[in-house]
Write a protein that holds these residues in place. Structure first.
Motif, PDB file in Angstrom:
ATOM      1  N   PRO A  15      44.535  52.542  30.621  1.00 34.09           N
ATOM      2  CA  PRO A  15      43.584  53.261  29.507  1.00 34.09           C
ATOM      3  C   PRO A  15      43.482  54.976  29.856  1.00 34.09           C
ATOM      4  O   PRO A  15      43.948  55.211  30.830  1.00 34.09           O
ATOM      5  N   GLY A  16      43.376  55.630  29.068  1.00 29.84           N
ATOM      6  CA  GLY A  16      43.163  57.062  28.870  1.00 29.84           C
ATOM      7  C   GLY A  16      41.660  57.891  29.096  1.00 29.84           C
ATOM      8  O   GLY A  16      40.865  56.969  29.432  1.00 29.84           O
ATOM      9  N   GLY A  17      41.663  58.972  28.862  1.00 27.84           N
ATOM     10  CA  GLY A  17      40.325  59.630  29.027  1.00 27.84           C
ATOM     11  C   GLY A  17      39.917  59.374  30.417  1.00 27.84           C
ATOM     12  O   GLY A  17      40.495  59.440  31.269  1.00 27.84           O
ATOM     13  N   LYS A  18      38.516  59.382  30.555  1.00 30.26           N
ATOM     14  CA  LYS A  18      37.823  59.120  31.645  1.00 30.26           C
ATOM     15  C   LYS A  18      38.288  58.036  32.379  1.00 30.26           C
ATOM     16  O   LYS A  18      37.911  58.093  33.887  1.00 30.26           O
ATOM     17  N   ALA A  19      38.728  56.959  32.085  1.00 30.01           N
ATOM     18  CA  ALA A  19      38.999  55.956  32.842  1.00 30.01           C
ATOM     19  C   ALA A  19      40.532  55.861  33.101  1.00 30.01           C
ATOM     20  O   ALA A  19      41.101  54.699  33.284  1.00 30.01           O
ATOM     21  N   ALA A  20      41.294  56.922  33.080  1.00 24.21           N
ATOM     22  CA  ALA A  20      42.635  56.786  33.451  1.00 24.21           C
ATOM     23  C   ALA A  20      42.803  56.981  35.016  1.00 24.21           C
ATOM     24  O   ALA A  20      42.869  57.803  35.616  1.00 24.21           O
ATOM     25  N   TYR A  21      42.993  55.645  35.489  1.00 28.25           N
ATOM     26  CA  TYR A  21      42.959  55.570  36.818  1.00 28.25           C
ATOM     27  C   TYR A  21      44.534  55.346  37.518  1.00 28.25           C
ATOM     28  O   TYR A  21      45.132  54.426  37.075  1.00 28.25           O
TER      29      TYR A  21
END
Lengths: 432, 432
Positions: free
Chosen positions: A132-138
Motif C-alpha cells: 500500500p502507498g500513502g500513510k500505510a506504506a510500511y
C-alpha cells in the motif's frame, strides 16, 4: 472509556457480533467498479493503467517512467540513515531465519516394491507483492512479503506500490532492495492487481499476488483468484488478549492501543478472569489514549470495537478465543505454555507478559501477514508455503501395474469410465 | 482424426490458445444466478435450500429427510458386492498411507537464548466435501477428499451430494462410510455450497469446502471464498503426454482417450519428438475411439481439444509442458527420472511407460484432485495441508525483549506507529 462486558450480559453476543461483523459486507458498488477496472486493464493494458493512475494517484506515468529503476532503488537504500538501515537489515535476517525453517523438501517414498510415490516441491516462478502507498506504506510489509518468496526460491519478485503525487517512501524502497525485490512498479489499487494478474506491455504477468491493501485491492484480489493465486482475503486487524490477573495493566493497555492505532476499524479486546485487572486496564487505556499522537484513530477504534470482557475463569476466556479465532492472540498469563494446547485457532500467539504483539509485527521472525476476522479457522500466516507448489510423482514398474492393475480396472468400471480401465488392461495384456 | 501440429506451424500458438482458453470465461448470467442463490440461502436458510432442491433436483426435502442417516450409510456399504468393497478399501488404505506422509509437525525453535519461535499445526474443525451427483457421482472423489481431511484430524466431515429424483449411488455412500465421513446431506449445486458456507438450521456451517463440481458449484465456491476456505478453482480436466519415441503407441492413445472420455471440454495432448510415433498414435486414437462406449463424448473432446504435436527434440517438448503447466503430465519416455528436474509445473507426474494416468486416478495413493487449466503454476494437489492451518508462536523472555526492544521501537517510529513502540518501551522501563 473502553466498555466492560460480561458473558452473562443479556446482550453480550449481540454486542459482540457488531465487532465480528464490522467488515463483513463489501460496500455497494465496489465489486462493480473493480470489475470494470480489471476489464479495462485486460482490454487496454498499459493505457488503462496510466489513465487510472493519473485519476486515482495524480501521477502521470508512461512506459518509460512506470518502473522504479535499479539506480533509484540503490539510491533510496543509500539515502536512509545508518541506524534505520541496520535495523531493517536485522529484521530481514531474523525474518529470513524463521522462514528458512518452513522450507519443505521434495520426497520420494521407496517403501513399496515396484511403486515409487512422491511429492515434488517447486517455487513459483514470478510473484507480485502489493504494497500500500500513502500513510500505510510500511517497510515491514515489504520484508514480510518478499522474504518468504525469496526463501522459497521464486525467480522474480515484482512489487507494486502506488506513489500518490509521485511521492516515494525511501524506507519502502530500501526494504525492497534489502529483501531482494527484482522490479518495482509505481502503481496501486485494483489496476495494479489487474496488471499483475493479466500482464500488460510494461507489467509482467505473475503467478500469485500477495500483500495487504484497501477494500478495492482486496476485492480485486478475490476477483482475479483462479487466474492467479492470492494469499488470503484480509480485513481490518484485531487483537485478543487473554489474562488471568497476572501481569501489568499498563502493558496490557499499551498492547490494546498498539492495535487500535492502526485503523478505525481495528478491534482490541481483553478477556480477563480478574475484575480488578479489568478496571485497571480500563483506566490505563484512557490515560494512555490521551498521550497518543494517533489518539483520534485509536479512540474511534476503542469506542466502537474495543472491549474488556470479564470471564468466570481462564477456561471461559479460552473458549471465547477459540470461538472468534483472533488474528493476534496474546496469552498474557502466568503460564502461557500450559494453555497453548487448548488454543484451536489464531493467526499468531504471543506468549506471556514479555511478548507484546509489536515485537512480532517487526522482527521476531514470524510473518505479520495473518488471517483476520475469524479466518484463522482456515487460513494460515503468510509463509514460504505460499510461494511454492507441489506436484505428485507416481511411478509404477511393469510389476507394480501387474499387481494393482485389476483393481484399477474394477474401479474404472464402477465409475463407468471404460477408457480409464482400457489404458490399464491394454498394458496388462501387452506390457511393452 | 486427432490433429497433428508442429510448433513451426504459423498458426500453432493461435490454435493452441483455443485449447488453453476453452473454459476461461464464465458464461454470462451464472455469476448473478449464483449470487442470488447464495443470498437466498443466507436469508431463508433451509426453506431456500428445500425450494432450490425441489426445482433443480426434483427432490422434495424436509428437515427430517435432508440427511442420509447412519443406518442408510451402513446399509449402502452392506449392499455393495464384496469385490467392490474390497477394492474401495484397498484404495482407501493406499490413499491414507500416502497422505500420512504429508502430515506436518508443530515445531518450536530453541536456538536463540531468550526467544522461542515456532509454528503450531492444528486441524480444521469442520469441513464440507462437495460430491457431484448424477453421472459424475464418483466414489473415488469421496475417498480423495475425505481421507486427507481424516488424516489431518478434522473433527467433523460433512458431505453434500445431490440426489436427483432421490436416487443415491450406493458406491458413493459406501465410500463415504469407508472414508469416515460424519454426515451426508442430499443437496447439491450453489445452494449446497451456500448452506455449507453460512449454515442453515439443518446444515452446519463449515470452515472449508473442497471437491469438484460444475460451473455453478465452482462459481459459488469462488463467491464464498473468504467466508470459508476453498481448495481451488477447478476447470475441465487435461493430460499432456511427453514422448521420446520409445514405448507403445496403443498405450499412449489409450491414455489420451482416458482423459477425453471424461467430458467434451477435456483436453488430451501428446507432444513427441518422433514423427513415426505421432502417426502411430493418431491411428490408434481413431481405432480405439470406435470401440469406446463413451465414443461420442471422447470424440468431441479429441476433435476440439485434442492434439498431437511434433517437437524437434525432448527439450522442446519439456519447454512446452512448462509453458502450459498441465494437470496430468505423463513422461512416456525411456528415462523419466532424467528429465524430472526440468519439470517446473504439473499437478501430477506419471513416470514412464507403465504408469497410466488411470492408476493415479484411483489407487496409487496421491490425490486425484489436481490444478487444471495452467493453475499448476500456483495451485497444488489437494492434500493434508488443505485441512490444517498454522499459528505462529512467539515467546520473548524479559531478557529477549531487552535485547531486541530498541530495534522494535525504532521500526515502529519509522512507520509512524507510536503506540506499537510504546508497548515495548513501557516494558523496557518497567519489565514487570
Amino acid at each position: 472509556m473502553i466498555n466492560i462486558l460480561r458473558f452473562s450480559d443479556s446482550d453480550f453476543y449481540e454486542r459482540f457480533r457488531r465487532i465480528e461483523e464490522r467488515a463483513d459486507e463489501i460496500p455497494a458498488g465496489i465489486e462493480e467498479t473493480v470489475k470494470e477496472i480489471i476489464a479495462a486493464v485486460r482490454q487496454r493494458g498499459d493505457e488503462a493503467v496510466f489513465e487510472l493512475t493519473a485519476r486515482f494517484d495524480r501521477l502521470q506515468l508512461s512506459a518509460a517512467s512506470i518502473e522504479v529503476t535499479r539506480e533509484e532503488m540503490a539510491a533510496a537504500k543509500a539515502s536512509i540513515d545508518p541506524r534505520s538501515l541496520a535495523v531493517l537489515e536485522l529484521a530481514a535476517r531474523r525474518i529470513g531465519a524463521y522462514h528458512q525453517k518452513q522450507k519443505q523438501q521434495t520426497w520420494l517414498s521407496t517403501e513399496e516394491d515396484d511403486v515409487l510415490l512422491g511429492q515434488m516441491v517447486t517455487p513459483l516462478e514470478r510473484v507480485g507483492i502489493y504494497v500500500p502507498g500513502g500513510k500505510a506504506a510500511y517497510p515491514s510489509s515489504v520484508l514480510m512479503n518478499a522474504i518468504p518468496a525469496k526463501v522459497a526460491g521464486v525467480s522474480e519478485i515484482i512489487m507494486t506500490v502506488p506513489m500518490p503525487g509521485g511521492e516515494a517512501n525511501p524506507f519502502v524502497l530500501a526494504a525492497a532492495a534489502i529483501a531482494g525485490v527484482d522490479r518495482i512498479f509505481k502503481i496501486g489499487g485494483a489496476q495494479a492487481v489487474a496488471a499483475l494478474a493479466y500482464g500488460t506491455a510494461s507489467v509482467p504477468r505473475v503467478d500469485k499476488i500477495t500483500g495487504p491493501g484497501n477494500i478495492y485491492v482486496a476485492t480485486a484480489k478475490k476477483q482475479v483468484f483462479g487466474q492467479v493465486g492470492i494469499d488470503m482475503i484480509a480485513g481490518p486487524s484485531e487483537i485478543l488478549v487473554i489474562n488471568d490477573g497476572s501481569g501489568n495493566a499498563a502493558h496490557i493497555a499499551a498492547d490494546l492501543l498498539s492495535q487500535a492505532e492502526h485503523d478505525e476499524l481495528a478491534s482490541a479486546v481483553l478477556v480477563t478472569s480478574c475484575e480488578q485487572m479489568a478496571l485497571a486496564v480500563q483506566q490505563q487505556v484512557e490515560k494512555q489514549l490521551q498521550q497518543l499522537r494517533r489518539e483520534s484513530i485509536a479512540r474511534k477504534s476503542i469506542d466502537a470495537y474495543g472491549a474488556i470482557i470479564i470471564a468466570a475463569d481462564l477456561a471461559e476466556a479460552i473458549r471465547f478465543s477459540n470461538r472468534i479465532a483472533p488474528e493476534h492472540l496474546e496469552l498474557a498469563v502466568a503460564d502461557p505454555f500450559a494453555i497453548l494446547p487448548q488454543i484451536r485457532h489464531a493467526g499468531a500467539i504471543f506468549m506471556g507478559h514479555h511478548t507484546p504483539e509489536a515485537a512480532g509485527d517487526y522482527l521476531a521472525g514470524p510473518n505479520h501477514t495473518l488471517p483476520t476476522g475469524g479466518t484463522a479457522r482456515f487460513f494460515s500466516p503468510l509463509s514460504v508455503e505460499d510461494f511454492v507448489k507441489k506436484s505428485s510423482i507416481i511411478s509404477f514398474s511393469a510389476n507394480g501395474l501387474k499387481r494393482l492393475g485389476k483393481e484399477v480396472v474394477h474401479l474404472a468400471e464402477l465409475e463407468g469410465l471404460e477408457a480409464h480401465g482400457r489404458s490399464v488392461s491394454l498394458r496388462l495384456h501387452d506390457p511393452d
